[in-house]
Design an enzyme around this catalytic site. Structure first.
Site, mmCIF file in Angstrom:
data_model
loop_
_atom_site.group_PDB
_atom_site.id
_atom_site.type_symbol
_atom_site.label_atom_id
_atom_site.label_comp_id
_atom_site.label_asym_id
_atom_site.label_seq_id
_atom_site.Cartn_x
_atom_site.Cartn_y
_atom_site.Cartn_z
ATOM 1 C CD1 TRP A 101 2.178 -8.572 -2.194
ATOM 2 C CD2 TRP A 101 4.251 -7.675 -1.844
ATOM 3 N NE1 TRP A 101 2.846 -8.878 -3.274
ATOM 4 C CE2 TRP A 101 4.091 -8.354 -3.239
ATOM 5 C CE3 TRP A 101 5.537 -7.241 -1.372
ATOM 6 C CZ2 TRP A 101 5.135 -8.348 -4.081
ATOM 7 C CZ3 TRP A 101 6.641 -7.093 -2.524
ATOM 8 C CH2 TRP A 101 6.336 -7.938 -3.803
ATOM 9 C CG ASP A 154 1.779 -2.362 -0.184
ATOM 10 O OD1 ASP A 154 1.543 -1.813 -1.258
ATOM 11 O OD2 ASP A 154 2.468 -3.320 -0.204
ATOM 12 C CE LYS A 207 3.140 -5.059 -8.928
ATOM 13 N NZ LYS A 207 3.588 -5.231 -7.289
#
Ligand SMILES: *Cc1c(COP(=O)(O)O)cnc(C)c1O
Length: 263
Positions: free
Chosen positions: A4, A75, A99
């Protein structure tokens, strides 16, 4: 620390010179960990510092919020609402909803007010946080059904006692699963204790030839999506807020049974 950050790096490079801090390290006993901040080569003239709190694929999580006098951008896609966050330490927090919040199609952004209006003029309105803030996040019609469902999840979370309460459950879930893995010679987790994710628990089988059988039998026991990300292999249990303690208990009991039958 992983994929990520790498993806964020690729996007950020379009806009400026990026200094990469390789914070992921291997400890002496071969575990993955996050290096102490004293070892990071942060640049003094940075406009901001970006990191991903929880490396969803590797199962590597920051144990502390980094210290910096620059705006901190994070993030939080795979760890938002799993534990309390001291929002005042951040310039900008972003998280995909899919999520711990609700359906895919939403991204949550929390931004410090003095950073709101710093977009370049050529950035389109829909991506300008100042415009979004002024318009109640409705510069255009948002994904209303995803908002609605996310609202139901927030209500559910409040009924559970809020983030503090779900954090306690998440710690119980993680301790149970890591504790079992550590006690077994059949399974192993590659992450140093301090940096183990409480949301994504990767594990390997001592005999990788049993992986297919493990996944098949897990499925027959209604334990789904346990294959690790294709880039790393092995197994991964994603134990997001929606997974109750009973879910992890069922997983551990299956893992133990499988180990006994195949040792
Ligand atoms: C899931 C995730 C994303 C975004 O995932 P997409 O499926 O590409 O939207 C970004 N960062 C982290 C840390 C994630 O876990």
């Amino acid at each position: 620390t992983g994929i990520w950050s790498e993806k964020a790096l690729k996007e950020a490079k379009r806009y400026g010179d990026i200094n990469v801090v390789e914070a992921g390290i291997k400890t002496e006993d071969g575990k993955l960990a996050i290096a102490d901040q004293s070892a990071w080569n942060l640049s003094d003239d940075a406009a901001y510092v970006h990191y991903a709190d929880n490396e969803t694929i590797g199962g590597l999580q920051f144990a502390h919020v980094p210290e910096t006098d620059k705006p901190l951008v994070c993030d939080f896609s795979s760890s938002i609402l799993s534990a309390p966050i001291d929002v005042s330490k951040f310039g900008l927090i972003y998280a995909g909803a899919q999520k711990n919040i609700g359906p895919a199609g939403l991204t949550l952004v929390i931004i410090r007010e003095d950073l709101l209006d710093q977009a370049k003029p050529e950035i389109p309105s829909i991506l300008k946080y100042a415009d979004q803030a002024k318009n109640g996040s409705m510069v255009n019609t948002p994904s209303t059904y995803a908002w609605y469902l996310s609202g139901l999840v927030f209500e559910w979370l409040l009924e559970q006692g809020g983030v503090d309460a779900i954090h306690k459950v998440n710690l119980q879930k993680a301790e149970l699963l890591y504790g079992y893995i550590d006690s077994s010679d059949f399974y192993a987790n590659p992450i140093a204790k301090e940096n183990r994710s409480i949301m994504n628990v990767p594990f390997t089988l001592a005999n990788p030839e049993l992986e297919k059988q493990f996944l098949q039998e897990a499925k027959e026991n209604h334990l789904l999506n346990l294959a690790g990300h294709r880039s790393v292999g092995g197994m991964r249990a994603s134990i997001y807020n929606a997974v109750p303690l009973e879910g992890v208990q069922a997983l551990v009991s299956f893992m133990d049974d499988f180990a006994k039958r195949n040792a």
